[in-house]
Design a protein around this motif. Structure first.
Motif, mmCIF file in Angstrom:
data_model
loop_
_atom_site.group_PDB
_atom_site.id
_atom_site.type_symbol
_atom_site.label_atom_id
_atom_site.label_comp_id
_atom_site.label_asym_id
_atom_site.label_seq_id
_atom_site.Cartn_x
_atom_site.Cartn_y
_atom_site.Cartn_z
ATOM 1 N N TYR A 1 -11.787 -4.907 45.591
ATOM 2 C CA TYR A 1 -12.707 -5.195 44.861
ATOM 3 C C TYR A 1 -12.300 -4.719 43.301
ATOM 4 O O TYR A 1 -12.230 -5.085 42.342
ATOM 5 N N ILE B 1 -11.696 -7.121 40.200
ATOM 6 C CA ILE B 1 -12.948 -7.290 39.612
ATOM 7 C C ILE B 1 -12.691 -7.811 37.972
ATOM 8 O O ILE B 1 -13.536 -8.810 37.584
ATOM 9 N N THR C 1 -14.014 -11.423 36.394
ATOM 10 C CA THR C 1 -15.078 -11.444 35.474
ATOM 11 C C THR C 1 -14.518 -12.343 34.293
ATOM 12 O O THR C 1 -15.195 -13.039 33.743
ATOM 13 N N ASN C 2 -13.079 -12.080 33.902
ATOM 14 C CA ASN C 2 -12.718 -12.683 32.898
ATOM 15 C C ASN C 2 -12.647 -14.044 32.887
ATOM 16 O O ASN C 2 -13.142 -14.979 32.216
ATOM 17 N N GLY D 1 -14.227 -15.802 35.323
ATOM 18 C CA GLY D 1 -15.481 -16.586 35.426
ATOM 19 C C GLY D 1 -16.300 -16.745 34.163
ATOM 20 O O GLY D 1 -17.083 -17.701 34.025
ATOM 21 N N LEU D 2 -16.148 -15.774 33.181
ATOM 22 C CA LEU D 2 -16.796 -15.966 31.806
ATOM 23 C C LEU D 2 -16.267 -17.027 31.047
ATOM 24 O O LEU D 2 -16.995 -17.568 30.175
ATOM 25 N N ARG E 1 -23.325 -14.582 31.606
ATOM 26 C CA ARG E 1 -22.988 -13.370 32.177
ATOM 27 C C ARG E 1 -23.616 -12.954 33.519
ATOM 28 O O ARG E 1 -22.925 -12.641 34.502
ATOM 29 N N ASP E 2 -24.876 -13.203 33.577
ATOM 30 C CA ASP E 2 -25.645 -12.776 34.654
ATOM 31 C C ASP E 2 -25.448 -13.876 35.996
ATOM 32 O O ASP E 2 -25.298 -13.388 36.976
ATOM 33 N N VAL F 1 -22.497 -15.282 36.116
ATOM 34 C CA VAL F 1 -21.257 -14.947 36.797
ATOM 35 C C VAL F 1 -20.926 -13.780 37.506
ATOM 36 O O VAL F 1 -20.402 -13.784 38.781
ATOM 37 N N LYS F 2 -22.087 -12.765 37.174
ATOM 38 C CA LYS F 2 -21.974 -11.584 38.026
ATOM 39 C C LYS F 2 -22.694 -11.924 39.464
ATOM 40 O O LYS F 2 -22.092 -11.308 40.384
ATOM 41 N N ILE G 1 -20.014 -13.485 41.540
ATOM 42 C CA ILE G 1 -18.973 -12.599 41.988
ATOM 43 C C ILE G 1 -19.577 -11.842 42.997
ATOM 44 O O ILE G 1 -18.794 -11.585 44.062
ATOM 45 N N HIS G 2 -20.748 -11.256 42.968
ATOM 46 C CA HIS G 2 -21.193 -10.487 43.900
ATOM 47 C C HIS G 2 -21.619 -11.207 45.241
ATOM 48 O O HIS G 2 -21.197 -10.794 46.293
#
Length: 206
Positions: A34, A38, A42-43, A45-46, A52-53, A55-56, A59-60
């Motif tokens: 992780y 991470i 994140t990079n 995914g965005l 952003r939510d 994408v988060k 990932i989660h």
């Protein structure tokens, strides 16, 4: 995530050993995975989804699924590649579901139209000369969404053309063609060296 009891990020433990430990239920190894990836996830995914939510959440959910299904996962010698491919699949699925909830007039999501740089360019305007960033913005808009994604995966994430082909589910020759055409377009249409500016742009997450 508390990393007090984790392997340090600089440890020499390789992906194969780390993945094997994770598959046996080692929570420390899972934590290291992780922490190592991470930022990249994140990079990336965005750049596919601007929410952003969302994408988060993607990932989660991906990490939750990994932990739940760890015993059934196959071996890998490239955790980064495995995670990027899994995230892309999960995120596209969530974007489709989100669009369905909003009852948009889209019956089929074209994933070639997902990847955008507009937000990164807005952030970069404060750091680069206005005329250069405007020129870069103009020229990047001429690239296809797929070309932008391939350039990101190749130059920022460091994936090989073969790995990119598998992530995007296209043939390797198509990846080579996309890279070549994308860079040639920038070289031909810009009056200054575009590549160093492009790499700077790709390395700055929003």
């Amino acid at each position: 995530m508390n990393t007090d009891n984790l392997y340090t990020i600089t440890d020499s433990v390789g992906d194969t050993s780390l993945w094997t430990s994770f598959k046996t239920g080692d929570a420390r190894a899972f934590g290291v995975i992780y922490e190592r990836y991470i930022g990249l996830l994140t990079n990336y995914g965005l750049r596919i989804g601007s929410d952003r939510d969302l994408v988060k959440d993607a990932i989660h959910d991906m990490f939750v699924d990994l932990w739940k299904n760890r015993a059934n996962l196959g071996p890998t010698d490239s955790i980064r590649y495995y995670l990027i491919k899994a995230l892309r699949r999960n995120l596209i699925k969530k974007i489709r579901a989100d669009q369905d909830k909003r009852s948009e007039d889209i019956t089929r999501l074209n994933t070639d139209q997902l990847f955008e740089f507009s937000h990164e360019l807005t952030l970069m305007k404060a750091e680069l000369a206005r005329e250069k960033i405007n020129c870069l913005h103009h020229e990047l808009d001429k690239l296809s969404s797929r070309q932008k994604e391939v350039l990101f995966l190749r130059f920022y994430s460091g994936f090989s053309p073969d790995e990119i082909a598998q992530i995007l589910e296209i043939n390797p020759q198509s990846v080579y063609n996309l890279i070549h055409r994308g860079l040639e377009t920038l070289r031909e249409n810009m009056k200054y060296t575009a590549i160093s500016t492009l790499l700077l742009l790709l390395s700055n997450p929003c």
